[in-house]
Design an enzyme around this catalytic site. Structure first.
Site, PDB file in Angstrom:
ATOM      1  N   ASP A 235      49.122  11.190  50.437  1.00 29.83           N
ATOM      2  CA  ASP A 235      48.574  10.135  49.430  1.00 29.83           C
ATOM      3  C   ASP A 235      48.563  10.530  47.937  1.00 29.83           C
ATOM      4  OD1 ASP A 235      47.047   7.236  49.425  1.00 29.83           O
ATOM      5  OD2 ASP A 235      46.357   8.515  48.084  1.00 29.83           O
ATOM      6  N   LEU A 236      49.169   9.913  46.928  1.00 21.74           N
ATOM      7  CA  LEU A 236      49.376  10.314  45.599  1.00 21.74           C
ATOM      8  C   LEU A 236      48.017  10.138  45.076  1.00 21.74           C
ATOM      9  CD1 LEU A 236      52.798   8.605  44.638  1.00 21.74           C
ATOM     10  CD2 LEU A 236      52.319  11.096  45.542  1.00 21.74           C
TER      11      LEU A 236
ATOM     12  N   ASP B 178      51.482   4.014  47.874  1.00 23.78           N
ATOM     13  CA  ASP B 178      51.597   5.483  47.548  1.00 23.78           C
ATOM     14  C   ASP B 178      51.537   6.352  48.673  1.00 23.78           C
ATOM     15  OD1 ASP B 178      48.990   4.948  47.915  1.00 23.78           O
ATOM     16  OD2 ASP B 178      48.516   6.273  46.058  1.00 23.78           O
TER      17      ASP B 178
END
Length: 600
Positions: A451-452, A494
């Site tokens: 996950d960004l 994301d």
């Protein structure tokens, strides 16, 4: 010959005179023995010379005198040897019985027998036929005292008549056995003769046909053309025409008529036959339809012989393959082979054609320009009446665009539209495949949930277009960070998942995880703007001590990812199975307490 003719004429005159005298002068004959002897001498000459069988019999049907001809056929030297003999002594029993039965009413009733045809056998056993006339002889009291008979040998005439009758019957049988209608017209078009089939087909009786004209069976232009054909027969000798033959009930049947002129007794006649061509017309219509379909079909059609040499192709074949008809005639369809199908594929195809007479499926072939195209192909074997394959007919259509569209749909169904990475569906397939192979190979699989960090701020500040560009760029960078065989998928937003395969141990995943973090942290340029984000990774491994499925692995990696975020982000965290079990145990204890409190 002249003397014989005179003799015969004289004999006839004498016989006639005698008959008349016998009628008028029976009493005179008994009283005038001298005159009778004189007459007898003359009559003897007649009896010796006549070619007919002439005889007198008494009331008991015994010969009193007869002609030499009768003596000859019974094997006697002179007729006097026959005097007093009965027919039973002169002829076979069956013949004698016939004579006896036919003479009985002459004697008993005084009724003459006229123009009766009887058989006879000569001394050598040959059969002949005579036309017999027998008159009763009366005395003065009108009592029958005898029979006077004249039988003329008609054996040759009878044979000729029999032959004529047999020939006539043979002709009738032949005409009636014809598969079509037979007819005979005179020069006026009037019916003279026809066969049973003509009556049967038209529905008219013989009486009706006898007063009809040949033109009565046609209407409109057919009537004109048939009339012209009939005139042509009488003028040129023969002609033929096709026309609709109209029956009594109004039905019209397609017929082919052929006429021939014939001269009988110096008069010209038209002899003709007509054949029902309904089946031929239907076959022609089917052939025309087939030819039209062959020519105008949008599907390519190929016809080959039993050895698969091309006999014909249609225009659609040329449109699809690029080869003209002239270029492929005599060639084998393998000129279109693209090489995408192996020998086993074609072996199955030919096996089905030989055993099932058809094959259906998709084939990739090569266009004349070298390009490859997909086709939906149906091949059928055509067998003759003996069951031997004579031809193969192939029907195919270009489905290249369909295949491309299917590939697009397949891609859309399994890949993320923005990044081109596998989506959740394809990720599940690849993860399950990796899990099934890991135990067999003795290797481990790592599932990294990514996950960004800070991506929401980029979207909020610079907009979704920049955010999408960032996601696409990071997807490429992270994909390059993986090894061959590894998979990077986008779940949405994301969130990404990486599946690392063939790991000998947990430590082997560290370099790949590190490269993923580095790739996510590289600066991203959006015009004059430089953006920086990072990634938090949660990692779990398979196999585990406890059985786990793909969904469980994803949940474990997701939990570990949140631990990485809590630990400061831009890092990876390995899933702790023992800790997870304690947490799950604690959670289950809380649930039991809640449940117990709820029951109070």
């Amino acid at each position: 010959m002249l003397a014989l003719a005179r003799t015969q004429a004289r004999a006839r005159d004498i016989a006639a005179s005698l008959t008349e005298d016998l009628r008028r002068s029976e009493d005179s004959l008994r009283k005038s023995a001298a005159a009778l002897r004189s007459f007898t001498r003359d009559f003897d000459a007649f009896l010796d010379q006549t070619s007919d069988f002439v005889y007198f019999k008494d009331a008991d049907s015994r010969i009193r005198f007869c002609s030499k001809t009768l003596a000859d056929i019974t094997g006697h030297r002179h007729w006097r040897e026959m005097v007093g003999k009965h027919d039973r002594e002169l002829f076979p029993p069956d013949t004698a019985k016939i004579y006896e039965e036919e003479e009985a009413p002459v004697i008993a009733e005084g009724r003459p027998l006229l123009n009766k045809v009887d058989p006879y056998y000569d001394k050598d056993g040959r059969t002949g036929y005579v036309e017999t006339n027998k008159w009763p002889l009366f005395d003065d009291d009108k009592t029958v005292v005898g029979i006077f008979g004249i039988s003329r040998d008609i054996t040759e005439r009878n044979r000729a008549e029999t032959a004529l009758l047999e020939e006539k019957k043979f002709t009738e049988d032949t005409l009636n056995a014809l598969p079509g209608v037979f007819y005979m017209f005179d020069a006026t078009g009037r019916f003279v003769r026809w066969n049973h089939q003509f009556s049967k087909v038209t529905g008219y009786s013989d009486a009706e046909l006898a007063i009809m004209q040949g033109s009565d069976f046609f209407t409109g232009d057919d009537q004109r053309r048939v009339g012209e054909a009939m005139q042509l027969v009488f003028s040129e000798g023969q002609a033929d025409v096709e026309a609709d033959f109209q029956t009594k009930d109004g039905q019209k049947l397609p017929y082919h008529f052929q006429g021939q002129r014939s001269s009988i007794g110096g008069q010209a006649y038209l002899l003709g036959v007509g054949i029902d061509i309904t089946e031929r017309k239907q076959a022609e219509a089917q052939l025309q339809l087939a030819a039209s379909v062959f020519t105008h079909a949008r599907e390519g059609i190929t016809i080959t012989d039993r050895d698969a040499n091309i006999l014909d192709v249609n225009a659609a074949f040329t449109d699809i393959t690029g080869y003209s008809r002239e270029e492929v005639l005599g060639k084998n369809p393998r000129i279109l082979n693209s090489g995408k199908q192996d020998k086993a594929f074609y072996a199955t195809m030919w096996h089905d054609l030989q055993t099932k007479d058809h094959w259906y499926g998709e084939v990739w072939n090569r266009h004349k320009d070298g390009g490859v195209f997909a086709e939906m192909l149906t091949i059928s074997a055509v067998r003759d009446e003996r069951g031997e394959i004579q031809n193969y007919i192939a029907l195919f259509s270009d489905i290249t665009m369909v295949k491309e569209h299917q590939a697009q749909l397949e891609y859309i169904a399994h890949y993320d539209a923005l990044t081109g990475l596998p989506n959740r569906l394809l990720l599940g397939d690849r993860l399950r495949q990796a899990m099934s192979q890991a135990p067999r190979r003795g290797q481990s699989v790592a599932v990294a949930f990514l996950d960004l960090d800070g991506f929401k701020a980029v979207n909020d500040t610079h907009g979704h277009e920049v955010g999408d560009q960032l996601l696409a760029t990071l997807a490429k960078r992270m994909t390059q960070a993986l090894r061959d065989g590894d998979t990077l998928a986008r779940l949405g937003g994301d969130e990404f998942v990486a599946v690392l395969v063939d790991l000998p141990d947990i430590e082997a995943s560290v370099p790949v995880l590190t490269r993923l973090l580095e790739a996510a942290a590289l600066p991203f340029h959006a015009g004059d703007i430089v953006l920086n984000v990072s990634a938090s990774l949660g990692v779990t491994f398979y196999p585990q001590d406890e059985e786990a499925d793909a969904d469980q692995l994803l949940r474990q990696a997701d939990q570990a990812m949140y631990q990485a975020k809590l630990a400061g982000k831009n890092r990876y965290h390995l899933f702790d199975a023992v800790h997870d079990e304690e947490v799950r145990g604690h959670h289950e204890s809380l649930e039991r307490i809640k449940h117990a409190l709820g029951e109070r």
